[in-house]
Write an enzyme that holds these catalytic residues in place. Structure first.
Site, PDB file in Angstrom:
ATOM      1  N   LYS A 197      -5.371  -4.284  -6.319  1.00  0.00           N
ATOM      2  CA  LYS A 197      -5.444  -5.101  -7.538  1.00  0.00           C
ATOM      3  C   LYS A 197      -4.753  -6.441  -7.295  1.00  0.00           C
ATOM      4  CE  LYS A 197      -3.433  -1.716  -9.604  1.00  0.00           C
ATOM      5  NZ  LYS A 197      -2.835  -0.706 -10.503  1.00  0.00           N
ATOM      6  N   THR A 222       0.352  -8.089 -20.895  1.00  0.00           N
ATOM      7  CA  THR A 222      -0.275  -7.442 -19.736  1.00  0.00           C
ATOM      8  C   THR A 222       0.419  -6.141 -19.345  1.00  0.00           C
ATOM      9  OG1 THR A 222       1.103  -8.792 -18.259  1.00  0.00           O
ATOM     10  CG2 THR A 222      -1.100  -9.631 -18.790  1.00  0.00           C
ATOM     11  N   GLY A 225       1.035  -2.541 -18.769  1.00  0.00           N
ATOM     12  CA  GLY A 225       0.194  -1.353 -18.730  1.00  0.00           C
ATOM     13  C   GLY A 225      -1.212  -1.583 -18.215  1.00  0.00           C
ATOM     14  N   THR A 226      -1.495  -2.772 -17.687  1.00  0.00           N
ATOM     15  CA  THR A 226      -2.858  -3.037 -17.204  1.00  0.00           C
ATOM     16  C   THR A 226      -3.220  -2.133 -16.020  1.00  0.00           C
ATOM     17  OG1 THR A 226      -1.929  -4.890 -15.941  1.00  0.00           O
ATOM     18  CG2 THR A 226      -3.048  -5.420 -18.000  1.00  0.00           C
ATOM     19  N   GLY A 227      -2.261  -1.904 -15.131  1.00  0.00           N
ATOM     20  CA  GLY A 227      -2.543  -1.055 -13.970  1.00  0.00           C
ATOM     21  C   GLY A 227      -2.830   0.382 -14.368  1.00  0.00           C
ATOM     22  N   CYS A 228      -1.987   0.937 -15.229  1.00  0.00           N
ATOM     23  CA  CYS A 228      -2.204   2.304 -15.728  1.00  0.00           C
ATOM     24  C   CYS A 228      -3.548   2.406 -16.433  1.00  0.00           C
ATOM     25  CB  CYS A 228      -1.098   2.705 -16.699  1.00  0.00           C
ATOM     26  SG  CYS A 228       0.571   2.608 -16.025  1.00  0.00           S
TER      27      CYS A 228
END
Length: 536
Positions: A218, A251, A253-256
């Site tokens: 990412k 932003t 928590g975008t990865g989760c």
């Protein structure tokens, strides 16, 4: 295939033959310990199990996974590995759940509920990784998505260096997909911060050699990149997946969210690359929607996974509960009449509301969708400012896109039960009915009101069968829902319609009587006066 960076490869301390890709041991297989069921007896819902930490601010971790899976239309069960105290400022504390209780949670879910995809987030200890792997060997699933959470987006450390070897040597070889961000990829490889797209490709290949079937690096934090670019590698081809960079501080928590959204699409049966593309579009849409919402006092807030919060905030006058009295003067627009009198939809609606219309329906059969949507948004703003509900005829897509108060459908349109499932419980749904049987079904399917007619002949619908006053009364007497009469009704006969004396007949719906006239406002005032007098 894109060329990878030789300089980057040489800088990674873990680039050695011992970390070349080995044959995978984790295999998909039929679930065990599940009792046989007859297909006709139940509906199988896609199911994701998330194994992650709890975030008290509900922006990341278990809470983000639950919201993302719900938004993507799959069921999500949870195993909590740690409880954190955190907010928009940062992480104030982390309490790891004992590994034996993590194991108990895993077995509790997997022994009872068929799981399609397991998604991992925060795994705070080697012991918890080991418990997870042992349980996955016992209870197989279709796919494993690993989000190697080690550092929060705000920079707080969530898993120490000691866990890296467990990730590299034990967890990644079991994964169908691993989704590190730039910091996590650098930590896994023991190399300097990734700086370029070439570095990302190199990192993807090196991590792939550790065992996962697919790698998604990412690149949201990539320096000097105007777009948000992720690199996907399947062992043969590199894919650059670009999306617009949303300017927002929300932003967290975008990865989760991305990892759990991918898991959701895999659970539905999507192949890997399409699942990633769909998930990326969802995250981008949610970020853009949430970009100007204020959640806390810190530098990084969460975002709205369900894409609904701002609508409620920005529309305080919205009517959340349907009031049958709103049916008194039901104004239905017509695109042909608007063109005839050289009026815009908004001007027509404005005149109707100012003249006393109590509910508006936009029925624009000949209007381009883009223009219709733009007009619907303008009309909605006007209706909300006057406390008048706005209904869209037939076009559920337009109703959802503009957040109208409801929709009205006919007998040949989408079934009311399906409409309810699409628009939700808080929206108003009306349905056209000519018979008591149709009225009964509308009630069973959870409509809010019925439109009965045509009462009299009308030129707005070709070959429309009329029911007359007797037919209208029969439907009203057999209906459990409020009724609005429609068809050929105007100032000359509106009083007679209301006077049939049935309590659940709440009003009349008119088209030509308002909109095929020179002044909508004047005619609306006259008709409202007649209806008010009859209602008394």
């Amino acid at each position: 295939m894109s060329v990878v960076s030789a300089e980057f490869l040489s800088s990674c301390s873990l680039f050695s033959p011992s970390f070349q890709k080995q044959p995978r041991v984790f295999r998909r297989s039929n679930r065990r310990n599940s009792p046989p069921v007859l297909v006709a007896e139940m509906v199988r819902v896609p199911h994701v199990l998330t194994v992650a930490g709890s975030d008290s601010s509900a922006g990341a971790g278990i809470q983000a996974d639950l919201k993302a899976c719900a938004a993507r239309g799959v069921y999500c069960s949870t195993v909590i590995t740690a409880v954190t105290a955190q907010n928009t400022v940062g992480v104030q504390g982390v309490h790891a759940v004992p590994e034996d209780f993590v194991g108990e949670q895993l077995k509790s879910v997997l022994s009872d509920m068929p799981v399609d995809v397991v998604k991992t987030g925060m795994l705070p200890s080697e012991a918890i990784v080991q418990v997870l792997l042992q349980t996955l060997d016992e209870f197989h699933c279709q796919a494993l998505v690993v989000d190697p959470v080690m550092v929060s987006t705000s920079g707080d450390v969530l898993a120490g260096p000691s866990i890296l070897s467990s990730f590299r040597e034990k967890l990644l070889p079991k994964a169908d997909l691993v989704t590190p961000n730039l910091k996590e990829a650098s930590a896994l490889l023991g190399c300097p911060q990734i700086q370029t797209l070439a570095d990302m490709r190199s990192a993807a290949k090196l991590i792939y050699n550790m065992g996962p079937q697919h790698v998604l690096i990412k690149g949201g934090d990539l320096p000097a990149s105007s777009d948000a670019v992720d690199i996907f590698y399947d062992g043969e081809t590199f894919y650059e997946l670009c999306s617009s960079r949303i300017k927002t501080s929300n932003t967290h928590g975008t990865g989760c969210t991305l990892a759990s959204s991918i898991a959701a699409e895999l659970a539905k049966g999507f192949p890997m690359l399409p699942a990633i593309k769909v998930a990326k579009r969802y995250v981008e849409t949610a970020l853009d929607y949430s970009k100007d919402i204020v959640f806390g006092n810190g530098p990084q807030g969460p975002f709205d996974h369900v894409i609904k919060l701002k609508n409620n905030i920005s529309s305080p006058s919205r009517k959340l509960v349907f009031n049958p009295d709103d049916l008194l003067l039901y104004a239905v627009t017509d695109s042909g009449m608007n063109r005839k009198w050289n009026r815009s939809i908004t001007d027509a609606v404005k005149g109707a509301i100012e003249g006393g219309a109590t509910i508006i329906q936009l029925r624009e059969k000949d209007t381009d969708t883009r223009d219709f949507l733009q007009s619907a948004k303008s009309c909605l703003e006007l209706c909300r400012s006057h406390g008048v509900p706005l209904i869209i005829n037939d076009r559920i897509d337009v109703a959802l896109a503009c957040d109208a108060d409801g929709v009205h459908v006919g007998q040949s349109d989408m079934p009311v039960s399906v409409v309810r499932a699409l628009v939700g419980t808080e929206k108003i749904i009306g349905v056209s009915c000519k018979t008591p049987e149709q009225a009964e079904k509308a009630w069973m399917d959870s409509a809010d009101y019925i439109g009965c007619g045509g009462v009299y002949p009308t030129n707005t619908k070709a070959n429309n069968i009329t029911v007359g006053l007797d037919g209208l009364k029969k439907v009203c007497l057999n209906s459990k829902l409020p009724v609005v009469a429609i068809g050929g009704i105007g100032i000359s006969n509106a009083h007679s319609v209301i006077e049939i004396g049935v309590p659940n007949l709440k009003g009349v719906a008119v088209v030509s009587a308002l909109f095929d006239t020179e002044c909508v406002l004047t005619e609306a005032r006259k008709l409202h006066a007649v209806l008010s007098d009859a209602a008394k």
